[in-house]
Every structure is written in structure tokens, then in C-alpha cells.
Design a protein around this motif. Structure first.
Motif, short mmCIF file in Angstrom:
data_model
loop_
_atom_site.label_atom_id
_atom_site.label_comp_id
_atom_site.label_asym_id
_atom_site.label_seq_id
_atom_site.Cartn_x
_atom_site.Cartn_y
_atom_site.Cartn_z
N GLU A 71 0.85 -1.19 0.00
CA GLU A 71 0.00 0.00 0.00
C GLU A 71 0.89 1.24 0.00
O GLU A 71 1.87 1.31 0.75
CB GLU A 71 -0.88 0.00 1.25
N ILE A 72 0.57 2.20 -0.85
CA ILE A 72 1.27 3.47 -0.86
C ILE A 72 0.46 4.54 -0.13
O ILE A 72 0.98 5.28 0.70
CB ILE A 72 1.55 3.94 -2.30
N TYR A 73 -0.83 4.59 -0.43
CA TYR A 73 -1.70 5.57 0.22
C TYR A 73 -3.12 5.03 0.23
O TYR A 73 -3.34 3.85 -0.10
CB TYR A 73 -1.61 6.91 -0.52
N ASP A 74 -4.09 5.84 0.54
CA ASP A 74 -5.47 5.40 0.76
C ASP A 74 -5.98 4.49 -0.36
O ASP A 74 -6.48 3.40 -0.11
CB ASP A 74 -6.40 6.61 0.88
N ARG A 75 -5.89 4.95 -1.60
CA ARG A 75 -6.46 4.24 -2.73
C ARG A 75 -5.40 3.74 -3.71
O ARG A 75 -5.73 3.32 -4.81
CB ARG A 75 -7.43 5.16 -3.50
N ILE A 76 -4.14 3.82 -3.32
CA ILE A 76 -3.04 3.56 -4.24
C ILE A 76 -2.25 2.34 -3.80
O ILE A 76 -1.85 2.22 -2.63
CB ILE A 76 -2.11 4.77 -4.36
N GLY A 77 -2.02 1.41 -4.74
CA GLY A 77 -1.22 0.23 -4.49
C GLY A 77 0.00 0.21 -5.39
O GLY A 77 0.05 0.88 -6.43
N VAL A 119 6.09 6.17 -0.57
CA VAL A 119 5.30 6.37 0.66
C VAL A 119 5.61 7.74 1.26
O VAL A 119 4.71 8.46 1.69
CB VAL A 119 5.60 5.24 1.67
N ARG A 120 6.89 8.10 1.28
CA ARG A 120 7.27 9.41 1.82
C ARG A 120 6.68 10.55 0.99
O ARG A 120 6.19 11.54 1.54
CB ARG A 120 8.79 9.52 1.87
N TYR A 121 6.73 10.42 -0.32
CA TYR A 121 6.16 11.44 -1.20
C TYR A 121 4.66 11.59 -0.94
O TYR A 121 4.14 12.70 -0.81
CB TYR A 121 6.41 11.07 -2.67
N ALA A 122 3.95 10.44 -0.85
CA ALA A 122 2.50 10.48 -0.67
C ALA A 122 2.14 11.08 0.69
O ALA A 122 1.22 11.90 0.79
CB ALA A 122 1.93 9.06 -0.80
N ASP A 123 2.84 10.67 1.74
CA ASP A 123 2.54 11.20 3.07
C ASP A 123 2.78 12.70 3.14
O ASP A 123 1.97 13.45 3.71
CB ASP A 123 3.41 10.48 4.11
N LEU A 124 3.89 13.14 2.56
CA LEU A 124 4.21 14.57 2.61
C LEU A 124 3.21 15.39 1.82
O LEU A 124 2.74 16.44 2.28
CB LEU A 124 5.63 14.79 2.07
N ARG A 125 2.85 14.90 0.63
CA ARG A 125 1.90 15.64 -0.20
C ARG A 125 0.51 15.66 0.45
O ARG A 125 -0.17 16.69 0.45
CB ARG A 125 1.82 15.02 -1.59
#
Length: 242
Positions: free
Chosen positions: A43-49, A67-73
Motif C-alpha cells: 500500500e502506498i496511500y489510501d487508494r493507491i497500491g 510512501v514518503r512522497y505520498a505522506d508529505l503531499r
């Protein structure tokens, strides 16, 4: 550059294949993976695998960066601003820079970034080869190993609106075919399966399918396939009688 591309392709082909398919309620990831700790899907983010074939240490670095990019954005702007397209662009820039650099070897990885939408028409699947190009896929995609042969098999048999059991059965059938076309059996304990399920009430749609649930889905898919085969046989028999 041609030598670097050939080097990367050979490295990716040595890994086991994996497939990503759309089904009625989301997107399913299926791969042969005997390890319970080293995952091909995450899992990368809510709806992204995220799915990857190739060298584990290289695609694991890319996964962590994603994961870091997604969390920061998501923290800086809004959770809805984190999209598969944006993540694919970030990965494309990274892979392209590494591939064109003469200071280091190209990454021996091929990635798939998928995002489940509110409806099948809004699902997104992007394939990223070793050179950083982006391929917008629909329906099904295979990477690693004998991906070209598997993709051809899936293109002929995948259809919109499949149930999860049907999509899983098709994926296993595609993965079990050797380069000469013969089939081998892949036991459930050697499969890694995950889904992005749009029907989940939680904000996070990623879920791994293991144990009894996986076995039941495989049995259900096999039963559905047998039923379709019997129906086709009866139809053919009726046509012959007429």
C-alpha cells in the motif's frame, strides 16, 4: 544505452511474473511469491497500491520513497491530492535519471502503480519500465518473467465486470503457464494476493488476501470456471443436434 536497456530487461526477466487486473469492485494484484516477508505488493496511500518485479532491494527503495512522497503531499495539501498519476510521474523521473546516468547501473525493476476509483471507469493503472517511461494500462497488465506471453493470455480472456474469484482464477491460470504453454500448479501458499477494494468502508482500500479467504476464493473461481465450461459444452452439443 542499448546495452544498459538489455542489462535491465534481463535482470527483470529473471524475476517471477506478477499480474494486476481490474475486477468489478476494484483491482487485484496476484503473484507467485514463496516469501511471507518480502512482499511484491504494498500500500502506498489510501487508494493507491504498488507492485514491482525485479531486484527486491531496488524496488523496496522506490516503494519507501513513494510512501514518503505520498505522506508529505497529503499532509501539506489534501489527501485527495495524492494520485497514482502524480506518483507515477515521480517514479518516472527517478527511473529515467538513473537509467540515463553513466555513474551507476540502471535499476533492474518494473513497477505498476494502481489507484482504485469510485467506479471501474475511474480506476487507473500505470506500468513503469526500467527506463522511466509511463504506460497507461487498462484491464490487465503483467510484468517480470515471461510478461509478454502472460499479457497475451490475459488480453484474450479478461473482461470487464469479473468477480474477484473469477479475476483471481484467471490470474493464477496465466501465471501457471510456462513459456512452452504447459500449465503447472501453483499452491495457494506460494501466492501473494492483495486488492484495492472500492467497497471497503474504510478510507484505506488496500487489503491482503491470505489463508482461508484465499483458498475459498480459489475454489470459488474454479467452480465458476467449471460451470462456464459445462455451459459451453451444452451449447455446442445443442448446436450440433440442430
Amino acid at each position: 544505452m542499448a546495452d544498459r536497456a538489455e542489462y535491465a530487461r534481463k535482470g527483470i526477466a529473471r524475476g517471477r511474473s506478477l499480474v494486476v487486473l481490474q475486477y468489478a469492485d476494484g483491482i487485484v494484484f496476484v503473484g507467485e511469491n514463496p516469501s511471507r516477508a518480502l512482499h511484491k505488493f504494498s500500500e502506498i496511500y489510501d487508494r493507491i497500491g504498488f507492485a514491482a518485479a525485479g531486484k527486491y532491494n531496488e524496488y523496496e527503495n522506490l516503494r519507501i520513497g513513494g510512501v514518503r512522497y505520498a505522506d508529505l503531499r497529503g499532509y501539506t495539501y489534501d489527501r485527495d491530492d495524492v494520485t497514482a498519476r502524480g506518483l507515477a510521474n515521480v517514479y518516472a523521473q527517478t527511473l529515467g535519471t538513473i537509467f540515463s546516468s553513466q555513474a551507476e547501473k540502471p535499476y533492474e525493476v518494473e513497477l505498476v502503480v494502481a489507484e482504485v476509483g469510485d467506479s471501474p471507469e475511474n480506476d487507473q493503472i500505470y506500468r513503469l519500465p526500467h527506463d522511466g517511461s509511463i504506460v497507461d494500462e487498462h484491464g490487465s497488465v503483467a510484468v517480470g518473467g515471461n510478461a509478454e506471453q502472460i499479457s497475451g493470455y490475459l488480453d484474450q480472456r479478461h473482461r470487464d465486470g469479473m468477480t474477484l474469484a473469477e479475476a483471481l482464477k484467471l490470474a493464477v491460470q496465466a501465471l501457471s503457464r510456462d513459456t512452452n504453454g504447459t500449465e503447472r500448479e501453483i499452491p495457494a501458499e506460494r501466492l501473494e494476493v492483495a486488492v484495492l477494494d472500492r467497497t471497503r468502508p474504510q478510507q484505506r482500500k488496500f487489503k491482503r488476501i491470505v489463508g482461508g479467504q484465499l483458498s475459498r476464493l480459489l475454489e470459488s473461481g474454479a467452480a465458476s470456471a467449471d460451470g462456464e465450461a459445462e455451459t459451453e459444452a451444452e451449447t455446442d452439443s445443442g448446436s450440433d443436434e440442430e
